[in-house]
Write a protein that holds these residues in place. Structure first.
Motif, short mmCIF file in Angstrom:
data_model
loop_
_atom_site.label_atom_id
_atom_site.label_comp_id
_atom_site.label_asym_id
_atom_site.label_seq_id
_atom_site.Cartn_x
_atom_site.Cartn_y
_atom_site.Cartn_z
N SER A 188 -4.42 -35.70 -14.74
CA SER A 188 -5.36 -34.83 -15.37
C SER A 188 -4.96 -33.47 -14.36
O SER A 188 -5.68 -32.11 -14.99
N ASN A 189 -4.65 -34.22 -13.02
CA ASN A 189 -4.44 -32.83 -11.70
C ASN A 189 -3.39 -32.49 -12.61
O ASN A 189 -3.13 -30.98 -12.39
N ILE A 190 -2.34 -32.78 -12.99
CA ILE A 190 -1.03 -31.73 -13.23
C ILE A 190 -1.62 -31.30 -14.93
O ILE A 190 -1.24 -30.01 -14.13
N ARG A 191 -2.40 -31.96 -15.67
CA ARG A 191 -2.60 -31.19 -16.53
C ARG A 191 -3.35 -29.66 -15.88
O ARG A 191 -2.88 -28.56 -16.43
N LEU A 192 -4.09 -29.61 -15.06
CA LEU A 192 -5.43 -28.32 -14.72
C LEU A 192 -4.18 -27.49 -13.97
O LEU A 192 -4.33 -26.28 -14.15
N TYR A 193 -3.55 -28.05 -13.00
CA TYR A 193 -2.51 -27.12 -12.27
C TYR A 193 -1.32 -26.11 -13.51
O TYR A 193 -0.83 -25.22 -13.06
N THR A 194 -0.70 -27.03 -14.34
CA THR A 194 -0.19 -26.26 -15.59
C THR A 194 -0.46 -25.55 -15.85
O THR A 194 -0.03 -24.20 -16.60
N GLN A 195 -1.94 -25.52 -16.98
CA GLN A 195 -2.74 -24.64 -17.30
C GLN A 195 -2.96 -23.28 -16.26
O GLN A 195 -2.65 -22.48 -16.84
N LEU A 196 -3.43 -23.89 -15.05
CA LEU A 196 -3.47 -22.42 -14.18
C LEU A 196 -2.47 -21.54 -14.25
O LEU A 196 -1.94 -20.39 -13.87
N LEU A 197 -1.16 -22.81 -13.64
CA LEU A 197 0.20 -22.13 -14.11
C LEU A 197 0.64 -20.68 -15.34
O LEU A 197 1.44 -20.00 -14.78
N ALA A 198 -0.17 -21.47 -15.74
CA ALA A 198 0.77 -20.99 -16.77
C ALA A 198 -0.13 -19.75 -17.69
O ALA A 198 0.12 -19.23 -18.22
N GLU A 199 -1.31 -19.13 -16.90
CA GLU A 199 -1.98 -18.39 -16.62
C GLU A 199 -1.03 -17.14 -15.81
O GLU A 199 -2.00 -16.35 -15.67
N GLN A 200 -0.34 -17.13 -14.96
CA GLN A 200 -0.42 -16.45 -14.24
C GLN A 200 1.52 -16.02 -15.04
O GLN A 200 2.16 -16.57 -15.64
N PRO A 201 1.52 -15.00 -14.10
CA PRO A 201 2.74 -13.31 -14.30
C PRO A 201 3.79 -14.02 -14.33
O PRO A 201 4.17 -14.88 -13.59
N LEU A 202 4.60 -15.20 -15.10
CA LEU A 202 6.10 -15.68 -15.18
C LEU A 202 6.69 -15.66 -16.18
O LEU A 202 6.70 -14.43 -17.22
N ASN A 203 8.38 -15.20 -15.57
CA ASN A 203 9.62 -14.76 -16.87
C ASN A 203 9.52 -16.04 -17.62
O ASN A 203 9.07 -17.18 -17.53
#
Length: 305
Positions: free
Chosen positions: A97-112
């Motif tokens: 569950s934590n991995i999914r949460l951090y993945t969602q948070l990471l997806a909201e960041q500006p990424l190349n």
């Protein structure tokens, strides 16, 4: 004198036959007693004195004793597997569950572009791991009797409709035609929740292995003792030599290696059908598609007998 000898021989033969018959009856009674105790789970070899048993009775007692030990060992292994999977699922759920949460948070960041690709792959693998964990837990609980199914007489149409509607968006996204032929009066004996899951597993595979422009259909046909529900597709098909293997746990065909999946859906579907008193069959041709036929009883097993 001769007549007396003949009478004596005749009486002796009769007495011997009666003695043999009585001995056979005693042996059969003892064998029946052994078998009854084995069925009830109370058989113990020490209850029988081998010196008083015939050779066949002694061997039968040894066989039942070995069978009882084997059954106890199998039950112990099932309990160990159930406990192991329970512990694993409990320990894995929180970090997953934590991995999914951090993945969602990471997806909201500006990424190349490369970062977005990595996040997408991470999310897909996490989803795969979540699906595998849930399937393992369900299968383990079904096999060990922790989850009991409750088949009851009910109409099939609502269950099939719910399953179809769950996969209609996925089919439309792949430009696959999803059709259903339903009869409102068709009833069978099944557990609605688990039967819907079984149908969803079949529909998921049908949509997954059918190319764009193909079709998936589901229809139900009533027989005297069973209702057959067919899930058909125009996908890649399954080779004859693999059709007996696809229901095995974690089995994946080499042709499906590049398609997302964990190889447990068909195994779980078959377990659900067995628990309901039904069964699952497949008919398929390479390049022409597959039909998975799900058979549900129309009467309880006791009523059929």
């Amino acid at each position: 004198m001769k007549e007396a000898l003949l009478i004596f021989l005749a009486l002796s033969a009769l007495c011997f036959a009666l003695w043999q018959r009585a001995k056979t009856r005693r042996t059969l009674r003892r064998l029946e007693e052994m078998l009854s105790q084995a069925i009830s789970g109370t058989f113990a070899a020490e209850q029988f004195d081998e010196s008083q048993l015939s050779a066949i009775e002694a061997h039968f007692a040894q066989y039942l004793s070995a069978s009882a030990i084997s059954a106890q060992r199998v039950q112990g292994e099932k309990e160990a597997v159930k406990s192991l999977i329970g512990d694993i699922s409990h320990q894995v759920r929180t970090p997953l569950s934590n991995i999914r949460l951090y993945t969602q948070l990471l997806a909201e960041q500006p990424l190349n572009a490369q970062g977005r690709t990595c996040v997408s792959a991470l999310d897909a693998q996490t989803e795969k791991l979540q699906t595998l964990l849930e399937a393992l837990v369900k299968t383990s609980r079904l096999e060990t009797g922790v989850l009991a199914l409750h088949p009851v007489p009910a109409p099939l149409s609502p269950v099939i409709s719910r399953a179809v509607e769950q996969y209609r968006p996925k089919a439309e996204a792949k430009q696959i035609t999803l059709m259903s032929e339903l009869s409102d009066g068709l009833t069978a004996i099944f557990d609605a929740k688990w039967t819907e899951e079984a149908l969803c597993n079949l529909l998921d595979n049908a949509v997954k292995y059918t190319d764009a422009g193909g079709s998936v259909s589901i229809r139900a046909v009533a027989y005297d003792l069973f209702v057959r529900v067919d899930v058909s597709d125009t996908g890649c098909g399954i080779a004859d030599e693999e059709q007996s293997k696809i229901f095995g746990r974690f089995y994946r065909s080499a042709a499906a290696a590049q398609t997302q999946g964990v190889g447990i859906g068909l195994y779980l579907t078959r377990q659900i059908l067995l628990c309901e008193g039904g069964y699952l069959k497949v008919s398929s041709q390479i390049g022409r598609g597959s039909t998975f036929s799900l058979f549900l009883p129309r009467e309880t097993p006791s009523a059929q007998m």
